[in-house]
Write a protein that holds these residues in place. Structure first.
Motif, PDB file in Angstrom:
ATOM      1  N   ARG A 192       0.858  -1.178   0.000  1.00  0.00           N
ATOM      2  CA  ARG A 192       0.000   0.000   0.000  1.00  0.00           C
ATOM      3  C   ARG A 192       0.895   1.229   0.000  1.00  0.00           C
ATOM      4  O   ARG A 192       2.046   1.162   0.427  1.00  0.00           O
ATOM      5  CB  ARG A 192      -0.912   0.031   1.234  1.00  0.00           C
ATOM      6  N   PRO A 193       0.403   2.320  -0.484  1.00  0.00           N
ATOM      7  CA  PRO A 193       1.227   3.534  -0.447  1.00  0.00           C
ATOM      8  C   PRO A 193       1.362   4.051   0.969  1.00  0.00           C
ATOM      9  O   PRO A 193       0.467   3.883   1.801  1.00  0.00           O
ATOM     10  CB  PRO A 193       0.453   4.504  -1.342  1.00  0.00           C
ATOM     11  N   CYS A 194       2.506   4.643   1.257  1.00  0.00           N
ATOM     12  CA  CYS A 194       2.695   5.247   2.575  1.00  0.00           C
ATOM     13  C   CYS A 194       1.848   6.514   2.685  1.00  0.00           C
ATOM     14  O   CYS A 194       1.442   7.100   1.673  1.00  0.00           O
ATOM     15  CB  CYS A 194       4.169   5.586   2.789  1.00  0.00           C
ATOM     16  N   GLU A 195       1.581   6.924   3.917  1.00  0.00           N
ATOM     17  CA  GLU A 195       0.741   8.105   4.128  1.00  0.00           C
ATOM     18  C   GLU A 195       1.398   9.335   3.524  1.00  0.00           C
ATOM     19  O   GLU A 195       2.604   9.560   3.673  1.00  0.00           O
ATOM     20  CB  GLU A 195       0.499   8.314   5.624  1.00  0.00           C
ATOM     21  N   GLN A 196       0.613  10.095   2.834  1.00  0.00           N
ATOM     22  CA  GLN A 196       1.129  11.295   2.185  1.00  0.00           C
ATOM     23  C   GLN A 196       1.441  12.367   3.237  1.00  0.00           C
ATOM     24  O   GLN A 196       0.746  12.495   4.246  1.00  0.00           O
ATOM     25  CB  GLN A 196       0.092  11.832   1.192  1.00  0.00           C
ATOM     26  N   GLU A 197       2.499  13.108   2.995  1.00  0.00           N
ATOM     27  CA  GLU A 197       2.822  14.200   3.900  1.00  0.00           C
ATOM     28  C   GLU A 197       1.798  15.325   3.721  1.00  0.00           C
ATOM     29  O   GLU A 197       1.214  15.495   2.647  1.00  0.00           O
ATOM     30  CB  GLU A 197       4.227  14.723   3.588  1.00  0.00           C
TER      31      GLU A 197
END
Length: 224
Positions: A192-197
């Motif tokens: 899964r993609p990491c949390e966006q800043e």
């Protein structure tokens, strides 16, 4: 009318799906044969069609659709001239760990499948891969120099992704190659993609630099 297997009497040829025996043969001119695999001792069978080419393994001819066991460790099947085998023993791969630097398989008396044990001897290691994951089966009668013939495919499942988020990699071990040698394969993966800043205010004029995902070391990739 066809001759029976004794070649003495003319009998009515049995057709597909009908019972057959030595005295009641199938009509071979239509590609039928008497399949006695259900109960070989009874001497009777069912007329079935020969679908696909036969297979030859270790000097034995197998018909298309027939299953056999070249050894207690494998279950094989003939499909239109091609032989496919699945291991009957667990194909778990024990990679070297700090507490087990050189795992190897040993035979257990009275059992068909081998067991993993940890050994301090590091002769079985090559590039972080335990070579005992593959060994030539003596019961198959295949010469080591002739590995491309009767090579029983061994492929492990892809390992879990190295990262829980973002770009990572997973590995597996397989001998799916002309040399029938165990090699380690690597592929990219993303769970899964990491949390966006949090987005920065966009009141600044001009171009904005974006972070690009890159691997820390060179990785050979193959796409097909």
């Amino acid at each position: 009318a066809v001759l029976d297997d004794c070649s003495c009497c003319l009998v009515c040829a049995r057709q597909r799906g009908e019972s057959c025996s030595l005295l009641e043969p199938c009509e071979e001119s239509r590609g039928l044969f008497c399949d006695r695999r259900a109960d070989p001792s009874a001497g009777t069978g069912i007329c079935m069609a020969v679908e696909g080419d036969n297979c030859v393994f270790d000097g034995v001819i197998y018909q298309s659709g027939e299953t056999f066991q070249p050894s207690c460790k494998y279950q094989c099947a003939c499909r239109d001239g091609q032989i496919g085998c699945v291991p009957r023993c667990g194909e778990d791969l024990l990679l070297p760990q700090p507490d087990c630097p050189a795992p190897r398989k040993v035979e257990v008396p009275g059992e068909c499948c081998e067991k993993w044990i940890c050994d301090s001897n590091e002769k079985g290691e090559l590039g972080g891969l335990a070579l005992p994951a593959y060994r030539t089966e003596a019961t198959l009668g295949v010469a080591v120099s002739d590995s491309s013939i009767n090579c029983i495919e061994q492929t492990t499942e892809w390992s879990a992704c190295s990262k829980s988020c973002g770009m990572g990699f997973s590995t597996r071990v397989t001998n799916r190659n002309p040399q029938c040698e165990m090699v380690k394969q690597t592929r990219l993966c993303i769970v899964r993609p990491c949390e966006q800043e949090p987005k920065q205010p966009t009141d600044k004029k001009g171009k904005k630099c974006l972070r690009t995902t890159k691997s820390l070391k060179a990785i050979h990739l193959q796409f097909k």
